[in-house]
Design a protein around this motif. Structure first.
Motif, PDB file in Angstrom:
ATOM      1  N   ALA A   2       0.838  -1.200   0.000  1.00 43.40           N
ATOM      2  CA  ALA A   2       0.000   0.000   0.000  1.00 43.40           C
ATOM      3  C   ALA A   2       0.878   1.256   0.000  1.00 43.40           C
ATOM      4  O   ALA A   2       0.575   2.232  -0.693  1.00 43.40           O
ATOM      5  N   THR A  10       1.156   4.083  -2.926  1.00 42.10           N
ATOM      6  CA  THR A  10       0.990   5.506  -2.619  1.00 42.10           C
ATOM      7  C   THR A  10       2.133   6.325  -3.207  1.00 42.10           C
ATOM      8  O   THR A  10       1.904   7.388  -3.790  1.00 42.10           O
ATOM      9  N   LEU A  40       1.452   2.724  12.985  1.00 41.27           N
ATOM     10  CA  LEU A  40       1.980   3.941  12.358  1.00 41.27           C
ATOM     11  C   LEU A  40       1.926   5.096  13.370  1.00 41.27           C
ATOM     12  O   LEU A  40       0.876   5.359  13.941  1.00 41.27           O
ATOM     13  N   GLU A  63      -4.159   1.589   8.773  1.00 44.21           N
ATOM     14  CA  GLU A  63      -3.116   2.317   8.040  1.00 44.21           C
ATOM     15  C   GLU A  63      -3.322   2.193   6.529  1.00 44.21           C
ATOM     16  O   GLU A  63      -3.187   3.176   5.789  1.00 44.21           O
ATOM     17  N   ARG A  64      -3.702   0.996   6.069  1.00 46.24           N
ATOM     18  CA  ARG A  64      -3.923   0.823   4.629  1.00 46.24           C
ATOM     19  C   ARG A  64      -5.119   1.635   4.155  1.00 46.24           C
ATOM     20  O   ARG A  64      -5.114   2.180   3.056  1.00 46.24           O
ATOM     21  N   PHE A  87      -6.041   4.426   5.478  1.00 52.46           N
ATOM     22  CA  PHE A  87      -5.511   5.791   5.429  1.00 52.46           C
ATOM     23  C   PHE A  87      -4.775   6.035   4.115  1.00 52.46           C
ATOM     24  O   PHE A  87      -5.005   7.045   3.429  1.00 52.46           O
ATOM     25  N   LEU A  88      -3.906   5.074   3.744  1.00 52.08           N
ATOM     26  CA  LEU A  88      -3.135   5.242   2.509  1.00 52.08           C
ATOM     27  C   LEU A  88      -4.058   5.252   1.291  1.00 52.08           C
ATOM     28  O   LEU A  88      -3.816   5.980   0.319  1.00 52.08           O
ATOM     29  N   ILE A 141      -5.328   8.631   0.981  1.00 50.60           N
ATOM     30  CA  ILE A 141      -4.288   9.518   0.447  1.00 50.60           C
ATOM     31  C   ILE A 141      -4.205   9.351  -1.068  1.00 50.60           C
ATOM     32  O   ILE A 141      -4.084  10.329  -1.814  1.00 50.60           O
ATOM     33  N   VAL A 175      -6.376  11.806   7.519  1.00 43.67           N
ATOM     34  CA  VAL A 175      -5.718  11.814   8.832  1.00 43.67           C
ATOM     35  C   VAL A 175      -6.756  11.750   9.940  1.00 43.67           C
ATOM     36  O   VAL A 175      -6.637  10.968  10.892  1.00 43.67           O
ATOM     37  N   TRP A 230      -8.347   8.364  10.245  1.00 46.20           N
ATOM     38  CA  TRP A 230      -7.378   7.390  10.734  1.00 46.20           C
ATOM     39  C   TRP A 230      -7.239   7.503  12.257  1.00 46.20           C
ATOM     40  O   TRP A 230      -7.293   6.509  12.978  1.00 46.20           O
TER      41      TRP A 230
END
Lengths: 119, 137
Positions: free
Chosen positions: A29, A33, A90, B39-40, B42-43, B46, B91, B94
């Motif tokens: 991922a 990105t 994270l 997290e994925r 979130f990405l 993005i 953000v 997340w």
């Protein structure tokens, strides 16, 4: 029922390697990105080359390059951080930084489009 | 919610972005797989933002034969603004999800995906109309 019948959900097994390959998927991922960032960045540079005002174009390209560098460093650190069998979550700061890099690209783009259409 | 209350709620959530210790102090550390899934997501948001930003550039650069400069600039700026919103929301969502997972609450519900979908659909339809009529005219 312990869920061991065929076709039923298997109970979670604790192993060293995550059978769902979650760290691997997260790494991919991050790669996707950075790749998406590269594509958007190339379009931004193309936009800057079309700008009449070369100063605005130069500054925008500089800022976009800075943002790309930021995403690359973040992604690289995260990729290595995902190596352990049970990686840490994270950190907040990194998420905010990744979003900030992308925000920077959008703002550069807005400046380029604005000055491209008024200048 | 009043305007003032909204503002305070917004300040509260932005404060949470920069306060990992506040998020960490609540609840229990979840299974790392949940955090990675978050997290994925979130990405993925993005990347959605990046797609909107790239789309903004593309509208301004490639629809030169179809649209006047001002319409192009307005559409491009709208798409770029969408990218900015997606980034901020990435953000925010997340952090809120991470907090909900730690506290064992249900994940935050949001109108944002539906709004974004409607916006993209409307923009897409408008583009189709513009391109078709651009060829016809």
């Amino acid at each position: 029922m312990s869920g061991t019948e065929p076709g039923g959900p298997r109970p979670a097994v604790e192993t060293d390697r995550d059978p769902g390959l979650q760290p691997e998927r997260t790494r991919l991922a991050w790669r996707r990105t950075t790749l998406s960032w590269a594509v958007a960045g190339v379009l931004a540079v193309r936009q800057a080359l079309r700008a009449d005002d070369s100063a605005v174009g130069g500054i925008a390209v500089g800022l976009a390059a800075f943002g790309f560098l930021g995403i690359l460093v973040l992604a690289h650190r995260r990729l290595t951080g995902l190596d352990p069998a049970r990686p840490e979550a994270l950190p907040n700061r990194w998420a905010v930084a990744a979003a900030a890099c992308t925000l920077l690209l959008a703002l550069c783009g807005a400046a380029l489009v604005w000055w491209g259409s008024t200048g | 919610m009043s305007g003032f209350g909204r503002l305070r709620a917004a300040r509260e959530s932005v404060g949470l972005w920069f306060a990992p210790e506040r998020v960490r102090s609540e609840g229990t550390t979840p299974d790392y797989r949940f955090s990675l899934a978050n997290e994925r997501t979130f990405l993925a948001w993005i990347r959605t933002a990046l797609a909107l930003i790239g789309g903004g550039f593309a509208v301004d650069q490639f629809l030169t034969d179809h649209l006047t400069q001002w319409v192009r600039a307005a559409l491009a700026l709208a798409l770029l603004a969408g990218g900015v919103l997606c980034c901020l929301r990435a953000v925010n969502h997340w952090v809120r999800s991470e907090r909900a997972i730690r506290l064992g609450r249900s994940l935050p519900a949001s109108r944002f995906p539906a709004l974004l979908a409607v916006l993209v659909a409307v923009l897409g339809l408008a583009m189709v109309v513009v391109v078709v009529f651009g060829w016809a005219g």
